[in-house]
Scaffold this motif. Structure first.
Motif, short mmCIF file in Angstrom:
data_model
loop_
_atom_site.label_atom_id
_atom_site.label_comp_id
_atom_site.label_asym_id
_atom_site.label_seq_id
_atom_site.Cartn_x
_atom_site.Cartn_y
_atom_site.Cartn_z
N LEU A 237 -5.95 -4.33 3.51
CA LEU A 237 -6.31 -3.10 4.05
C LEU A 237 -5.44 -2.49 4.98
CD1 LEU A 237 -9.97 -3.01 2.91
CD2 LEU A 237 -7.96 -2.06 1.68
N ARG A 243 -6.82 5.43 2.65
CA ARG A 243 -7.95 5.24 1.80
C ARG A 243 -7.72 4.35 0.66
NH1 ARG A 243 -9.01 10.00 -1.22
NH2 ARG A 243 -11.08 9.43 -1.47
N VAL A 245 -9.76 0.69 -1.65
CA VAL A 245 -10.91 -0.21 -1.91
C VAL A 245 -10.08 -1.58 -2.52
CG1 VAL A 245 -12.85 -0.47 -3.34
CG2 VAL A 245 -12.25 1.85 -2.37
N THR A 247 -11.68 -4.51 -4.91
CA THR A 247 -12.61 -4.86 -5.90
C THR A 247 -12.27 -6.36 -6.62
OG1 THR A 247 -12.12 -4.08 -7.86
CG2 THR A 247 -12.87 -2.43 -6.33
N VAL A 253 -17.29 -4.06 -5.02
CA VAL A 253 -16.28 -4.01 -3.91
C VAL A 253 -16.37 -4.82 -3.07
CG1 VAL A 253 -15.98 -2.31 -2.11
CG2 VAL A 253 -16.41 -1.34 -4.13
N SER A 256 -13.35 -1.88 1.84
CA SER A 256 -13.00 -0.45 1.67
C SER A 256 -12.67 0.05 2.97
CB SER A 256 -13.94 0.37 0.82
OG SER A 256 -15.14 0.46 1.76
N VAL A 259 -13.44 5.62 2.51
CA VAL A 259 -14.08 6.07 1.56
C VAL A 259 -15.50 5.98 1.56
CG1 VAL A 259 -12.30 5.62 -0.07
CG2 VAL A 259 -14.10 4.11 0.08
N CYS A 284 -6.43 7.33 -9.21
CA CYS A 284 -6.09 6.45 -8.30
C CYS A 284 -4.93 5.72 -8.71
CB CYS A 284 -7.39 5.48 -8.31
SG CYS A 284 -8.82 6.08 -7.56
N ARG A 296 -6.23 2.77 -4.81
CA ARG A 296 -5.93 3.69 -3.72
C ARG A 296 -6.02 5.05 -4.38
NH1 ARG A 296 -1.10 3.96 -2.74
NH2 ARG A 296 -0.02 2.57 -4.07
#
Length: 423
Positions: A237, A243, A245, A247, A253, A256, A259, A284, A296
């Protein structure tokens, strides 16, 4: 004259043989369409009504065959319950042997995957077709602890003539459903069954406790997997920026950035790299990473601009499901019994419901708003782009269709919500 209603499989202090004879009178009257000497327990009464509406023969059930060995082996290998089979064996197989019972583990379709315990009882079970690979769902063998637990999603004990098919009246069984904590999906059931004379009020509590232990073990495995992904996600990240995430394969998740915090993202069925519209995040970009996905969001207003069609599929008595159809594909999200109730009520009230109104709908008590708000918060974490609040309702950019079962008695059969039962 007010009709007596039974409250337990075997009432406290009751003589098992005398109670079995009384249950047989109740059963005979019910299947003949006559007024029984007492109303069966609500869970049994509802199941018997399903059997009558489906035309199940109380003398023999429906004909069926066990799975071929190769298909049975494939189901065993593909079942998440294989991970907890040692636990189930360790807690129940010995008890089954000592108490002249058998331990049975089924999949969500009611197919018997594993069966262990008393040799003599297994021989008796063979004569009923209660064998590995056979379906033990309600549609095949009528009211029984396994099939009825899979329909109601609740632990169930069935004693003697509470079974719909007469050949099962010499049996007692206690079963509890098990769910996958990663998806909420119904995995199957664990059961203890044996001669009616072995009935015990403690059996159901034992089976329910073991089922909960199995789910806890699956949860621990999932938590460990998610923690490993979380460790790998942090540097990922930081490199991506903006922004994003990360998963796991089921959308849980791990980490992140930028968000609103959420537990899970509803990923498309057969998720693949590329562009997708997701209920909680909008438009996304989805990229594969080891052990999961990097998601994203591409635009702040994509949730509001996207149009989606929601199919609330309540046709299966065992698993309600929400399907989302959008220009970028189709998504599905299995629903817990409570979430299925809430979404059904919102679909029936497109103008929305307040927390107090939903509490009255579900519990018959408008004061239970804390419980309702907690459940709606969980739903919005999964389906944020589909649901609005103040009042709670489906968003204006969503078209909702409810798919109901042909038999009205099979609509959310687990539900005791006044607004559902009144539909």
């Amino acid at each position: 004259m007010r009709q007596e209603s039974l409250e337990a499989a075997l009432p406290m202090g009751a003589d098992p043989h005398r109670h079995a004879r009384f249950l047989a009178r109740v059963h005979d009257a019910a299947v003949a369409g006559e007024r029984p000497p007492a109303r069966p327990r609500p869970v049994i009464d509802a199941s018997w009504r399903r059997m009558l509406s489906q035309g199940i023969d109380p003398e023999r059930g429906c004909c069926g065959n066990p799975l071929p060995p190769e298909e049975l082996g494939e189901r065993r290998r593909g079942s998440a319950l294989a991970e907890v089979l040692p636990l189930l064996r360790g807690k129940l197989a010995g008890v089954a042997e000592q108490t002249a019972n058998i331990m049975v583990v089924t999949d969500a379709d009611g197919r018997v995957l594993w069966r262990e315990g008393s040799t003599a009882v297994r021989r008796d079970a063979d004569s009923l077709g209660f064998v590995e690979g056979m379906s033990w769902c309600e549609e095949s063998v009528g009211t029984n602890a396994i099939g009825t637990a899979l329909v109601t999603r609740l632990p169930v004990q069935v004693y003697s003539a509470e079974h719909y098919v007469r050949s099962h009246h010499t049996w007692t069984c206690a079963s509890a459903p098990m769910h996958d904590p990663r998806s909420g999906e119904l995995l199957g059931a664990v059961d203890l069954s044996g001669p009616a004379a072995t009935v015990s009020p403690t059996t159901l509590a034992l089976v329910q406790t073991v089922a909960q232990l199995a789910e806890s073990q699956l949860h621990a495995v999932h938590a460990a997997d998610l923690e490993r992904l979380r460790a790998a996600a942090a540097p990922m990240l930081s490199r991506v920026g903006g922004r994003a995430v990360v998963t796991d394969q089921q959308g849980w998740v791990a980490a992140s950035a930028g968000v609103v915090p959420m537990n899970r993202v509803a990923l498309p069925d057969g998720c693949a790299p590329g562009r997708a519209w997701l209920p909680a995040l909008g438009d996304c970009a989805v990229e594969p990473v080891q052990g999961g996905w990097l998601v994203r969001p591409l635009g702040e207003d994509s949730v509001a601009e996207a149009r989606a069609r929601v199919l609330l599929d309540l046709r299966s008595a065992r698993q309600a499901c929400l399907e989302v159809v959008s220009p970028s594909g189709r998504w599905s999200h299995p629903l817990s019994p409570r979430h299925a109730e809430l979404l059904f009520l919102l679909a029936n009230h497109p103008d929305g419901r307040t927390a107090a109104q939903l509490a009255s709908d579900v519990f018959g008590d408008p004061g239970r708003t804390v419980t309702v708000r907690a459940e709606m918060s969980r739903l919005r974490r999964h389906l944020g782009g589909l649901l609005s609040r103040r009042p709670y309702r489906f968003s204006g950019n969503v078209e909702v269709d409810v798919l109901r079962p042909a038999d009205p008695d099979s609509l959310l059969p687990h539900s005791t919500a006044p607004a559902v039962r009144g539909c």
